[in-house]
Design an enzyme around this catalytic site. Structure first.
Site, PDB file in Angstrom:
ATOM      1  N   THR A 100       7.283 -11.292  -6.502  1.00  0.00           N
ATOM      2  CA  THR A 100       7.123 -10.625  -5.506  1.00  0.00           C
ATOM      3  C   THR A 100       6.071 -10.841  -4.797  1.00  0.00           C
ATOM      4  O   THR A 100       5.084 -11.133  -4.926  1.00  0.00           O
ATOM      5  CB  THR A 100       6.848  -9.251  -6.247  1.00  0.00           C
ATOM      6  N   LYS A 175      11.965  -4.796  -2.693  1.00  0.00           N
ATOM      7  CA  LYS A 175      10.978  -4.830  -3.882  1.00  0.00           C
ATOM      8  C   LYS A 175       9.920  -3.783  -3.549  1.00  0.00           C
ATOM      9  O   LYS A 175       9.409  -3.224  -4.463  1.00  0.00           O
ATOM     10  CB  LYS A 175      10.733  -6.283  -4.148  1.00  0.00           C
ATOM     11  N   LYS A 243      -1.566  -6.565  -6.527  1.00  0.00           N
ATOM     12  CA  LYS A 243      -1.082  -7.405  -5.586  1.00  0.00           C
ATOM     13  C   LYS A 243      -0.001  -6.767  -4.884  1.00  0.00           C
ATOM     14  O   LYS A 243       0.215  -6.818  -3.714  1.00  0.00           O
ATOM     15  CB  LYS A 243      -0.803  -8.706  -6.393  1.00  0.00           C
TER      16      LYS A 243
END
Length: 293
Positions: A100, A175, A243
Site C-alpha cells: 500500500t 486501496k 502509514k
C-alpha cells in the site's frame, strides 16, 4: 505471456507476504526471495524457495517480480534506487507492487518502467493475515489491461476478488478508499464492543446478532472477536495502518476532499502508537476506549 514456467521473484515476506509467496510455491512456481531479515524467509526456503542476497540479484534472475514492503520509502528504494528493480530487471519482466503506497509513486514507477521495456502494475491488497493465508485477498490493480490479463493467473493464487480499476495508480487510489472506509469503521467496532461490555452483555453473543445485520463488516466479524479475547497479535500492524491513513489523507487533500472520519481515526491510532502499541494489530485500538470512564 504464459506464466506457468516463469520464475517469480518475491520481495517482502512479512505477516502477509510470507503467506502470499507460499501459495506461489504450492502452485509449482520457482520462487526467488529476498527480504531485509533473512530469518523471515525461513519457512519459504524450507518449502523450496531460493534465497537471493539482494534486490539486484533477484531482479536479474526473475521474470515476474512481486513486492510487498513496508512504506513508500521502501518502495522507492526497491524500485528506483541504484541497486533497484528498474535498473536491473531484465527487459520484458513484469513488476507488481502489492505494497500500500502512494498513487503518485505508482504512476512514476509505471512511466519509468515503460521506458525500460518493463511492465508495471500497482496491486495493493486487503484481507489481512487471514486473507493472505487463505488465498482470499481482495486485489486492486492499476495498469494496462494486457499486462493485467497476463498476470491474472498469478493473482488468482493469492486472492479471489481481483479487479483492474484503471490506469497506473488506480489500484492505490482504490486501496485508499478501502482504508478510509476501515478508519471510521474501526472506531465504530471499538465503541460497539466496549458498549456491550459496559452494559453487562456477553459481547460474543452480541456479535452473533449484529454481524449479520446492517452493522456487518469484515472488521466486526474478524477483529471484534480478537478484541473480546484480548488478542492483539498483528494481522495488520498499527504502524502500517497509520502509514496508510497518512497517504490517504495526503491524497484526499490533493483532491480537495474533507475526510473528518479519517482524521479522527489517524489521531486515535497515533495516540495508541505513542502508548507503545505500534507493533500490535489494528484491533488494539479498543484499548483507548476501554480506558474511558
Amino acid at each position: 505471456m504464459s506464466t506457468q514456467k516463469k520464475t517469480i521473484g518475491f520481495i517482502g515476506t512479512g505477516v502477509m507476504g510470507g503467506s502470499m509467496a507460499a501459495h506461489l510455491i504450492q502452485a509449482g512456481y520457482q520462487l526467488n526471495v529476498f527480504t531485509r531479515t533473512k530469518s523471515r524467509a525461513k519457512s519459504l526456503l524450507q518449502q523450496g524457495a531460493t534465497w537471493k542476497d539482494s534486490v539486484k540479484e533477484l531482479a536479474k534472475e526473475s521474470d515476474v517480480i512481486i513486492t510487498i514492503v513496508g512504506y513508500p520509502s521502501d518502495v522507492e528504494e526497491v524500485y528506483l534506487g541504484e541497486e533497484g528493480l528498474l535498473n536491473h530487471a531484465r527487459p520484458g519482466s513484469y513488476l507488481i507492487d502489492m505494497t500500500t503506497s502512494k498513487p503518485s509513486l505508482a504512476k512514476e514507477i509505471f512511466e519509468k518502467a515503460k521506458i525500460k521495456d518493463l511492465f508495471a502494475l500497482d496491486a495493493p491488497v486487503s484481507g489481512g493475515d487471514l486473507g493472505a493465508r487463505n488465498g482470499t485477498l481482495a486485489i486492486m490493480v492499476g495498469g494496462e489491461e494486457k499486462v493485467f490479463e497476463d498476470m491474472l493467473p498469478i493473482f488468482e493464487l493469492m486472492g479471489e476478488n481481483i479487479q483492474l480499476q484503471g490506469p497506473a495508480g488506480s489500484g492505490q487510489h482504490t486501496k485508499m478508499s478501502n482504508q478510509i472506509t476501515i478508519a471510521s469503521n474501526m472506531i465504530g467496532v471499538c465503541e460497539a464492543v466496549t458498549y456491550a461490555q459496559k452494559a453487562g452483555l456477553n459481547p460474543s453473543k452480541v456479535l452473533d446478532s449484529i454481524t449479520t445485520g446492517a452493522a456487518g463488516s469484515w472488521s466486526l466479524s474478524n477483529l471484534a472477536p480478537r478484541m473480546i479475547a484480548d488478542n492483539y497479535d498483528p494481522g495488520f500492524y498499527v504502524k502500517h495502518f497509520i502509514k496508510d491513513m497518512k497517504i490517504a489523507l495526503e491524497s484526499a487533500k490533493e483532491l480537495g476532499l474533507s475526510t473528518p472520519g479519517l482524521e479522527l481515526s489517524l489521531s486515535l491510532y497515533e495516540k495508541l502508537a505513542a502508548e507503545g502499541n505500534e507493533n500490535s494489530g489494528t484491533q488494539a485500538l479498543i484499548k483507548l476506549f476501554q480506558k474511558t470512564k
